[in-house]
Design an enzyme around this catalytic site. Structure first.
Site, PDB file in Angstrom:
ATOM      1  N   CYS A 153      -2.973 -13.865  -4.336  1.00 45.00           N
ATOM      2  CA  CYS A 153      -2.768 -14.416  -2.987  1.00 45.00           C
ATOM      3  C   CYS A 153      -3.116 -15.899  -2.956  1.00 45.00           C
ATOM      4  O   CYS A 153      -3.276 -16.487  -1.882  1.00 45.00           O
ATOM      5  CB  CYS A 153      -3.594 -13.641  -1.960  1.00 45.00           C
ATOM      6  SG  CYS A 153      -5.375 -13.749  -2.213  1.00 45.00           S
ATOM      7  N   ARG A 205       0.834  -1.201   0.000  1.00 44.50           N
ATOM      8  CA  ARG A 205       0.000   0.000   0.000  1.00 44.50           C
ATOM      9  C   ARG A 205       0.865   1.246   0.000  1.00 44.50           C
ATOM     10  O   ARG A 205       0.584   2.223  -0.703  1.00 44.50           O
ATOM     11  CB  ARG A 205      -0.929  -0.013   1.226  1.00 44.50           C
ATOM     12  CG  ARG A 205      -2.094  -0.966   1.098  1.00 44.50           C
ATOM     13  CD  ARG A 205      -3.086  -0.779   2.226  1.00 44.50           C
ATOM     14  NE  ARG A 205      -2.623  -1.336   3.481  1.00 44.50           N
ATOM     15  CZ  ARG A 205      -2.875  -2.570   3.906  1.00 44.50           C
ATOM     16  NH1 ARG A 205      -3.582  -3.392   3.145  1.00 44.50           N
ATOM     17  NH2 ARG A 205      -2.445  -2.984   5.076  1.00 44.50           N
ATOM     18  N   ASP A 208      -6.071  -6.387  -6.890  1.00 44.82           N
ATOM     19  CA  ASP A 208      -5.824  -7.161  -5.670  1.00 44.82           C
ATOM     20  C   ASP A 208      -7.011  -8.084  -5.417  1.00 44.82           C
ATOM     21  O   ASP A 208      -7.779  -7.888  -4.471  1.00 44.82           O
ATOM     22  CB  ASP A 208      -5.604  -6.216  -4.490  1.00 44.82           C
ATOM     23  CG  ASP A 208      -5.202  -6.954  -3.212  1.00 44.82           C
ATOM     24  OD1 ASP A 208      -4.695  -8.089  -3.331  1.00 44.82           O
ATOM     25  OD2 ASP A 208      -5.414  -6.409  -2.120  1.00 44.82           O
ATOM     26  N   ASP A 268     -15.598  -2.551  -6.237  1.00 47.42           N
ATOM     27  CA  ASP A 268     -15.724  -3.763  -5.422  1.00 47.42           C
ATOM     28  C   ASP A 268     -17.148  -4.295  -5.550  1.00 47.42           C
ATOM     29  O   ASP A 268     -18.087  -3.520  -5.779  1.00 47.42           O
ATOM     30  CB  ASP A 268     -15.403  -3.481  -3.946  1.00 47.42           C
ATOM     31  CG  ASP A 268     -15.029  -4.745  -3.177  1.00 47.42           C
ATOM     32  OD1 ASP A 268     -13.824  -5.047  -3.091  1.00 47.42           O
ATOM     33  OD2 ASP A 268     -15.947  -5.438  -2.691  1.00 47.42           O
ATOM     34  N   PHE A 305     -11.088  -4.473  -6.834  1.00 47.23           N
ATOM     35  CA  PHE A 305     -11.240  -5.278  -5.622  1.00 47.23           C
ATOM     36  C   PHE A 305     -10.758  -4.444  -4.430  1.00 47.23           C
ATOM     37  O   PHE A 305      -9.950  -4.890  -3.614  1.00 47.23           O
ATOM     38  CB  PHE A 305     -10.443  -6.579  -5.708  1.00 47.23           C
ATOM     39  CG  PHE A 305     -10.696  -7.398  -6.941  1.00 47.23           C
ATOM     40  CD1 PHE A 305     -11.773  -8.272  -7.000  1.00 47.23           C
ATOM     41  CD2 PHE A 305      -9.854  -7.305  -8.045  1.00 47.23           C
ATOM     42  CE1 PHE A 305     -12.010  -9.044  -8.138  1.00 47.23           C
ATOM     43  CE2 PHE A 305     -10.082  -8.065  -9.189  1.00 47.23           C
ATOM     44  CZ  PHE A 305     -11.158  -8.933  -9.231  1.00 47.23           C
TER      45      PHE A 305
END
Length: 395
Positions: free
Chosen positions: A338, A210, A298, A248, A226
């Protein structure tokens, strides 16, 4: 209680890998209780490791220790907790934040245990039968070693179903007036919801990333996909972004993201909030010929295991291809995975293929990963779950 492994299946344990799968087991002598302690033996009954038994999971045993003389008891866990806390203290990881991961499961020698600190509250995740067996002891030790008084439990991850465990959310120790409160990170404030937020309430693993987006954002039109509760959005504004469009699927997350922008005294002018499926939104932006200077992708975990890697690869390729099309010449794509089932090499190939299909030339200018409070044990490469690339679209 002893468990015998099949011939040749001790090789991973000799490399100190902390997992034993059900297919490696030859014989279980007496059925241990879920989470109970077992000794893993080779077929000729040589000691290999001491572990927690998970009868419902394909990962049938998770290693506590490879030392036959080391007993697994409260003192054992106290030592592991102290070591993990000291590792963070010596590197001054709380210098710029009041929220940090204190225990990172296998990579801190306590498989199945995740502990995050948010201000003066500990958030604990018990993810396996082994940590569930020792949960009360672990909770007491965590309070003793940190000097804190409150533990909020977020044992609601999907992996608990594979362990045959129910989902549990709520205060485990002490009292908490509200599960929603503010934390600080690199001079910025964020409201987190310990009760319903993703993971343990906030993506602590993205802290340094970030900050990197903050450094890249000056004067740029930013697209944050996202965006969840606005971690990258707030940092883009803090870095001097010209505009920020945040997307989102969750209206609840977007509402908290709006609060986080306001919490930091940032102007709403130039901020666009879009609720919707990111794949569909990106296609609409493409059709409308919109473009951006900096795009952040992300996404959530598309592939928890390697079995889902092929399907997940298509999803990652699709969003990165669309992002490259929306990126202006000289623009920057910051893209993450991730997913444990997608390793760094495969992720890079996916992004390269996405650029090729988008008809653009791009270069990787930086590699990103999880923060230092999320260590990766050398014997447990699966711990390196967060992969990030900073790509420059060449003019």
């Amino acid at each position: 209680m002893p468990i015998l492994l099949k011939a040749g299946r001790e090789k991973s344990l000799l490399r100190r890998h902390p997992w034993v799968f059900s297919g490696a087991i030859q014989q279980v002598e007496e059925e241990p209780a879920p989470g109970g302690i077992v000794d893993l033996l080779s077929l000729n009954r040589e000691f290999l490791a001491r572990a927690a038994y998970s009868p419902a999971s394909q990962i049938r045993a998770r290693i506590w220790t490879f030392d036959p003389a080391e007993e697994v008891n409260a003192d054992f866990f106290r030592k592991r907790i102290r070591t993990a806390l000291a590792a963070r203290d010596t590197r001054h990881l709380t210098r710029d934040t009041d929220s940090i991961r204190l225990i990172h499961a296998e990579s801190d020698g306590i498989p199945g245990l995740v502990v995050d600190r948010y201000g003066d509250v500990l958030v604990m995740q018990s993810l396996t039968a082994g940590t569930e067996f020792w949960k009360e002891t672990l909770a007491d030790l965590l309070l003793e070693e940190t000097g804190l008084k409150v533990i909020y439990e977020r044992s609601d991850a999907d992996v608990r179903e594979l362990e045959g465990l129910p989902q549990i959310v709520g205060v485990l120790r002490g009292e908490l007036s509200s599960p929603v409160f503010s934390i600080t990170e690199h001079g910025l404030k964020f409201n987190v919801n310990l009760q319903s937020g993703h993971k343990t309430g906030f993506y602590l693993d993205q802290r340094k990333n970030r900050q990197r987006v903050r450094e890249l954002a000056q004067g740029r039109d930013v697209l944050d996909c996202f965006c969840y509760t606005g971690g990258f959005t707030v940092n883009a504004w803090a870095g001097g972004a010209k505009s920020v469009t945040s997307v989102d699927a969750s209206g609840e997350a977007l509402a908290l993201a709006r609060e986080n922008v306001s919490l930091n005294g940032m102007q709403a002018e130039g901020q666009e909030w879009v609720e919707g499926d990111v794949f569909q939104v990106l296609r609409k932006f493409r059709d409308a010929r919109r473009s951006f200077d900096l795009i952040v992708l992300d996404p959530p975990k598309f592939a928890p295991t390697a079995a889902q890697a092929e399907k997940a690869s298509r999803g990652y390729k699709d969003i990165n291809r669309l992002a490259f099309k929306l990126l202006r010449p000289g623009g920057i794509l910051v893209t993450f995975s991730c997913s444990g089932g997608i390793d760094a090499g495969l992720f890079q190939k996916i992004v390269a293929s996405a650029a090729l299909d988008a008809g653009v030339d791009a270069s990787i200018v930086e590699y990103l990963a999880q923060g230092a409070d999320h260590p990766v044990a050398l014997e447990f490469p699966e711990g390196a779950y967060l992969k990030g690339l900073v790509c420059l679209k060449r003019a």
